[in-house]
Design an enzyme around this catalytic site. Structure first.
Site, PDB file in Angstrom:
ATOM      1  N   HIS A 120       7.116   4.364   9.542  1.00 56.55           N
ATOM      2  CA  HIS A 120       5.969   5.168   9.983  1.00 56.55           C
ATOM      3  C   HIS A 120       5.390   4.673  11.297  1.00 56.55           C
ATOM      4  CE1 HIS A 120       5.297   6.596   5.548  1.00 56.55           C
ATOM      5  NE2 HIS A 120       6.250   7.252   6.153  1.00 56.55           N
ATOM      6  N   CYS A 128       0.353   7.352  25.441  1.00 52.24           N
ATOM      7  CA  CYS A 128      -0.386   8.443  26.084  1.00 52.24           C
ATOM      8  C   CYS A 128       0.229   9.774  25.667  1.00 52.24           C
ATOM      9  CB  CYS A 128      -0.329   8.287  27.603  1.00 52.24           C
ATOM     10  SG  CYS A 128      -1.021   9.716  28.448  1.00 52.24           S
ATOM     11  N   CYS A 131       1.563  11.348  29.509  1.00 54.78           N
ATOM     12  CA  CYS A 131       2.653  10.765  30.316  1.00 54.78           C
ATOM     13  C   CYS A 131       3.533   9.816  29.508  1.00 54.78           C
ATOM     14  CB  CYS A 131       2.092  10.057  31.545  1.00 54.78           C
ATOM     15  SG  CYS A 131       1.302   8.473  31.162  1.00 54.78           S
ATOM     16  N   CYS A 151      -3.746   8.076  33.538  1.00 52.72           N
ATOM     17  CA  CYS A 151      -3.515   9.458  33.997  1.00 52.72           C
ATOM     18  C   CYS A 151      -4.556  10.423  33.420  1.00 52.72           C
ATOM     19  CB  CYS A 151      -2.103   9.909  33.619  1.00 52.72           C
ATOM     20  SG  CYS A 151      -1.921  10.401  31.886  1.00 52.72           S
ATOM     21  N   THR A 189       4.462   0.230  -3.211  1.00 59.09           N
ATOM     22  CA  THR A 189       4.431   1.625  -2.757  1.00 59.09           C
ATOM     23  C   THR A 189       4.261   2.545  -3.955  1.00 59.09           C
ATOM     24  OG1 THR A 189       5.614   3.431  -1.653  1.00 59.09           O
ATOM     25  CG2 THR A 189       6.992   1.711  -2.636  1.00 59.09           C
ATOM     26  N   SER A 190       3.404   3.565  -3.789  1.00 58.81           N
ATOM     27  CA  SER A 190       3.190   4.523  -4.874  1.00 58.81           C
ATOM     28  C   SER A 190       4.378   5.469  -4.996  1.00 58.81           C
ATOM     29  CB  SER A 190       1.914   5.319  -4.630  1.00 58.81           C
ATOM     30  OG  SER A 190       2.054   6.065  -3.438  1.00 58.81           O
TER      31      SER A 190
HETATM   32  P1  NAD Z   1       1.180   3.741  -1.049  1.00 59.15           P
HETATM   33  O1  NAD Z   1       1.483   5.156  -1.313  1.00 59.15           O
HETATM   34  O2  NAD Z   1       2.323   2.886  -0.725  1.00 59.15           O
HETATM   35  O3  NAD Z   1       0.257   3.174  -2.328  1.00 59.15           O
HETATM   36  C1  NAD Z   1      -0.192   1.848  -2.501  1.00 59.15           C
HETATM   37  C2  NAD Z   1       0.517   1.203  -3.727  1.00 59.15           C
HETATM   38  O4  NAD Z   1       0.260  -0.198  -3.724  1.00 59.15           O
HETATM   39  C3  NAD Z   1       0.035   1.735  -5.099  1.00 59.15           C
HETATM   40  O5  NAD Z   1       1.152   2.075  -5.885  1.00 59.15           O
HETATM   41  C4  NAD Z   1      -0.708   0.525  -5.723  1.00 59.15           C
HETATM   42  O6  NAD Z   1      -0.571   0.460  -7.123  1.00 59.15           O
HETATM   43  C5  NAD Z   1       0.008  -0.623  -5.064  1.00 59.15           C
HETATM   44  N1  NAD Z   1      -0.744  -1.886  -4.969  1.00 59.15           N
HETATM   45  C6  NAD Z   1      -2.089  -2.071  -4.843  1.00 59.15           C
HETATM   46  N2  NAD Z   1      -2.376  -3.399  -4.765  1.00 59.15           N
HETATM   47  C7  NAD Z   1      -1.195  -4.060  -4.832  1.00 59.15           C
HETATM   48  C8  NAD Z   1      -0.825  -5.436  -4.787  1.00 59.15           C
HETATM   49  N3  NAD Z   1      -1.738  -6.404  -4.661  1.00 59.15           N
HETATM   50  N4  NAD Z   1       0.479  -5.751  -4.887  1.00 59.15           N
HETATM   51  C9  NAD Z   1       1.419  -4.772  -5.027  1.00 59.15           C
HETATM   52  N5  NAD Z   1       1.130  -3.460  -5.060  1.00 59.15           N
HETATM   53  C10 NAD Z   1      -0.154  -3.104  -4.963  1.00 59.15           C
HETATM   54  O7  NAD Z   1       0.346   3.568   0.165  1.00 59.15           O
HETATM   55  P2  NAD Z   1      -0.892   4.441   0.626  1.00 59.15           P
HETATM   56  O8  NAD Z   1      -1.986   3.503   0.582  1.00 59.15           O
HETATM   57  O9  NAD Z   1      -0.963   5.693  -0.143  1.00 59.15           O
HETATM   58  O10 NAD Z   1      -0.502   4.809   2.120  1.00 59.15           O
HETATM   59  C11 NAD Z   1       0.278   5.908   2.526  1.00 59.15           C
HETATM   60  C12 NAD Z   1       0.791   5.652   3.932  1.00 59.15           C
HETATM   61  O11 NAD Z   1      -0.292   5.264   4.800  1.00 59.15           O
HETATM   62  C13 NAD Z   1       1.740   4.480   3.964  1.00 59.15           C
HETATM   63  O12 NAD Z   1       3.021   4.935   3.677  1.00 59.15           O
HETATM   64  C14 NAD Z   1       1.511   3.939   5.372  1.00 59.15           C
HETATM   65  O13 NAD Z   1       2.254   4.677   6.320  1.00 59.15           O
HETATM   66  C15 NAD Z   1       0.037   4.199   5.665  1.00 59.15           C
HETATM   67  N6  NAD Z   1      -0.796   2.985   5.434  1.00 59.15           N
HETATM   68  C16 NAD Z   1      -0.407   1.788   5.975  1.00 59.15           C
HETATM   69  C17 NAD Z   1      -1.152   0.645   5.751  1.00 59.15           C
HETATM   70  C18 NAD Z   1      -0.681  -0.673   6.352  1.00 59.15           C
HETATM   71  O14 NAD Z   1      -0.011  -0.658   7.398  1.00 59.15           O
HETATM   72  N7  NAD Z   1      -0.975  -1.819   5.731  1.00 59.15           N
HETATM   73  C19 NAD Z   1      -2.308   0.704   4.972  1.00 59.15           C
HETATM   74  C20 NAD Z   1      -2.700   1.952   4.437  1.00 59.15           C
HETATM   75  C21 NAD Z   1      -1.921   3.087   4.685  1.00 59.15           C
END
Ligand code: NAD
Length: 249
Positions: A120, A128, A131, A151, A189-190
């Site tokens: 992502h 920008c 440009c 710019c 990740t969810s």
């Molecule tokens: P997500 O869909 O990956 O969900 C978060 C997951 O983390 C849930 O399943 C939850 O149960 C789990 N979780 C919570 N605490 C945890 C822990 N201590 N250890 C292990 N798992 C744990 O992520 P999102 O928050 O729905 O974000 C969606 C998108 O937004 C991401 O794919 C990303 O691109 C962006 N995002 C990035 C960041 C970052 O860079 N750190 C933060 C927030 C959102």
């Protein structure tokens, strides 16, 4: 849980081509709240509303003010935690080859991991809209929003907003690595944001063992996942790395 960690360690110690898929959950213990689930910052606003490209194009100043500026403050302070470090330990052992991350926080690289696919994009860079010049996010002046390029164009983080395409080279490489790996670690990740959530399905269909680390069940749990280590990434991953190191000593 200790028995499950030992089982997972036994599987990993015998593999040399493991891939990790990580999501916002792996960075929660670094102080970065996820978008979904419990987390101080985003309980006040709906990040899904602001993280859509249409919202940014309609009112970049508002999205900068509400979402991007707050994210910058949180990310500036964040440091890798034990889970990021554990993945680097598995890389050093010659087990983990590549991390496919949905995160934009750069914490895997900060922990030392060398092959990280930023599915992502990256928050460390601003681009920008006119440009295409790029800037280091750390060097930005945020006195007036949105920040502008020399710019006059509007700057945006080099991340994939909802409603935008995954960079095709990242998608292709992730699909190929998922199809070729012997095991996949799916951490924090969810598994609801496509197409990232599809990578464990590709891996499973190609014969890989799927090991999931998450305190909550996901759509993969009980379907695609072979071993579910239900706990926080920091503790589970550091115990796992420790066990693998013991087996390989
Ligand atoms: P997500 O869909 O990956 O969900 C978060 C997951 O983390 C849930 O399943 C939850 O149960 C789990 N979780 C919570 N605490 C945890 C822990 N201590 N250890 C292990 N798992 C744990 O992520 P999102 O928050 O729905 O974000 C969606 C998108 O937004 C991401 O794919 C990303 O691109 C962006 N995002 C990035 C960041 C970052 O860079 N750190 C933060 C927030 C959102």
């Amino acid at each position: 849980m200790e028995e499950l960690i030992r089982q997972a360690a036994g599987i990993l110690a015998a593999k040399r081509n493991v891939v990790a898929l990580t999501g916002a959950g792996i960075s929660v213990e670094s102080g970065i709240p996820p978008f979904r689930g419990k987390g101080g910052l985003w309980e006040k606003i709906d990040p899904m509303q602001y993280a859509h490209i249409d919202a940014f194009l309609k009112d970049p100043a508002e999205v900068w003010e509400v979402l991007i500026k707050s994210m910058k403050e949180v990310l500036d302070r964040a440091r890798p935690n034990a889970a990021h470090q554990a993945l680097y330990r598995l890389e050093r052992l010659g087990i983990l080859k590549t991390i496919i991350t949905q995160n934009v926080d750069g914490l895997h690289q900060a922990a030392g991991s060398t092959d990280v696919i930023e599915f992502h994009g990256s928050f460390a860079v601003q681009r920008c809209m006119d440009c295409q010049a790029s800037f280091d996010t750390g060097s930005l002046e945020l006195d007036s929003l949105p920040p502008l390029c020399r710019c006059g164009g509007v700057l945006r983080p080099d991340v994939v907003f909802f409603g935008e395409m995954i960079p095709p080279n990242h998608l292709k490489r992730s699909q190929l690595l998922s199809a070729a790996c012997e095991a996949m670690l799916v951490i924090g990740t969810s598994a609801t944001v496509e197409p990232a959530a599809y990578m464990p399905v590709i891996a499973k269909r190609s014969g890989a063992v799927i090991i999931e680390i998450n305190p909550e069940p996901t759509p993969l749990t009980g379907e695609i996942t072979d071993l579910a280590l239900m706990g926080k990434a920091g503790r589970v991953m550091s115990r796992l790395a420790e066990q693998v190191e013991k087996l390989m000593a």
